[in-house]
Design a protein around this motif. Structure first.
Motif, short mmCIF file in Angstrom:
data_model
loop_
_atom_site.label_atom_id
_atom_site.label_comp_id
_atom_site.label_asym_id
_atom_site.label_seq_id
_atom_site.Cartn_x
_atom_site.Cartn_y
_atom_site.Cartn_z
N ASP A 108 0.87 -1.17 0.00
CA ASP A 108 0.00 0.00 0.00
C ASP A 108 0.90 1.22 0.00
OD1 ASP A 108 -2.28 1.55 0.00
OD2 ASP A 108 -3.21 0.50 1.70
N THR A 164 3.99 7.70 2.90
CA THR A 164 3.71 6.53 3.71
C THR A 164 3.70 5.30 2.80
OG1 THR A 164 1.31 6.85 3.46
CG2 THR A 164 2.37 7.83 5.40
N LYS A 221 3.59 0.64 2.88
CA LYS A 221 3.34 -0.57 3.67
C LYS A 221 3.98 -1.77 2.99
CE LYS A 221 -0.43 -3.31 5.67
NZ LYS A 221 -1.91 -3.51 5.73
N ASP A 222 4.68 -2.58 3.78
CA ASP A 222 5.16 -3.88 3.31
C ASP A 222 4.56 -4.97 4.19
OD1 ASP A 222 6.63 -3.92 5.68
OD2 ASP A 222 8.56 -3.52 4.70
N GLY A 231 4.33 -4.02 7.94
CA GLY A 231 3.57 -2.89 8.44
C GLY A 231 3.90 -1.60 7.70
N TRP A 232 3.46 -0.49 8.29
CA TRP A 232 3.61 0.84 7.68
C TRP A 232 4.90 1.53 8.12
CZ3 TRP A 232 0.59 3.11 4.02
CH2 TRP A 232 -0.67 2.53 3.77
N GLU A 267 13.43 3.28 2.76
CA GLU A 267 12.84 3.47 4.08
C GLU A 267 13.65 4.50 4.87
OE1 GLU A 267 15.11 -0.19 6.40
OE2 GLU A 267 13.10 -0.53 5.59
N ARG A 278 8.35 -0.75 11.96
CA ARG A 278 7.10 -0.84 11.24
C ARG A 278 5.95 -0.60 12.22
NH1 ARG A 278 10.43 -0.43 7.96
NH2 ARG A 278 10.69 -1.61 6.01
#
Length: 233
Positions: free
Chosen positions: A168, A178, A180-181, A184-185, A194, A199
């Motif tokens: 996301d 922002t 997401k993997d 988590g975010w 990153e 996360r």
């Protein structure tokens, strides 16, 4: 009359100007005025747009009309969506299953195959790719969900920003987005890198150097752009 100071009534059925009912009229429903000073309204005849003088802009009626952005408004005629200009004329001949609002001269649309892409001010697709979803452009970039389910950023020519994909993704805000993997975010830069290793269950964009995050343990924190915890709330 300055359209920017015209308010929608609490009942969403009329307009208020300097505390008084404008046009001496109530509608079934109204939406607020947008540049160049036009507002969507609904009465017994259907949806259409009016000027700041309360005069209809055109004779056509629609199942729904929305606000003007870049002098273009989305309208629905039966099950077909398209854009009209500020005189009420259609911008293009193509019908869509959904149209968004123009942002940064570009607009997200969905065709009848449920595929998304962006069009320019004349209604022309700006690239050949099709996506499962696309968002609005902000600061030159948009989030797109590829047909394989992964998200990427594209620029306003349709080029991918970097080689990273995510589960996301959010738009860039003050150079960071922002993302997401599977864990988590977190926040990323424009290269898709990153900013930190942690996360989170939920994160917000950075606001003047700090972002609100929720840990998986239900703790709400504030972190800086290096991911350092500044405060627990």
């Amino acid at each position: 009359m300055d359209w920017r100071v015209i308010k929608v009534s609490e009942e969403n059925n009329s307009f208020i100007y300097k505390g008084k009912l404008l046009f001496n009229k109530e509608y079934d429903e109204v939406l607020k005025f947008h540049s160049p000073g036009l507002a969507p309204v609904k009465d017994a005849s259907g949806w259409y747009h009016i000027s700041v003088k309360g005069i209809e802009v055109y004779k056509a009626r629609y199942n729904r009309t929305f606000g003007y952005y870049f002098n273009r408004a989305s309208v629905i005629n039966n099950d077909s969506w398209f854009h009209i200009d500020d005189r009420g004329e259609r911008l293009y001949d193509v019908n869509y299953a959904w149209t968004g609002n123009y942002q940064e001269h570009l607009c997200a649309v969905r065709d009848f195959n449920n595929q998304y892409f962006h069009i320019d001010l004349d209604g022309n697709p700006i690239y050949e790719s099709k996506y499962r979803f696309v968002g609005d452009f902000k600061d030159g970039y948009a989030c797109v969900k590829q047909l394989n389910g992964f998200y990427k950023h594209i620029d306003n020519l349709g080029n991918v920003l970097n080689d990273k994909t995510f589960l996301d993704l959010g738009v860039f805000h003050k150079n960071y987005a922002t993302a997401k993997d599977k864990n988590g975010w977190f926040h990323i830069d424009k290269q898709g890198h990153e900013l930190y290793k942690e996360r989170y269950a939920m994160i917000e964009p950075f606001y003047n150097g700090f972002a609100v995050v929720d840990t998986f343990e239900g703790v709400k924190q504030i972190i800086n752009e290096k991911g350092i915890i500044i405060l627990e709330m």
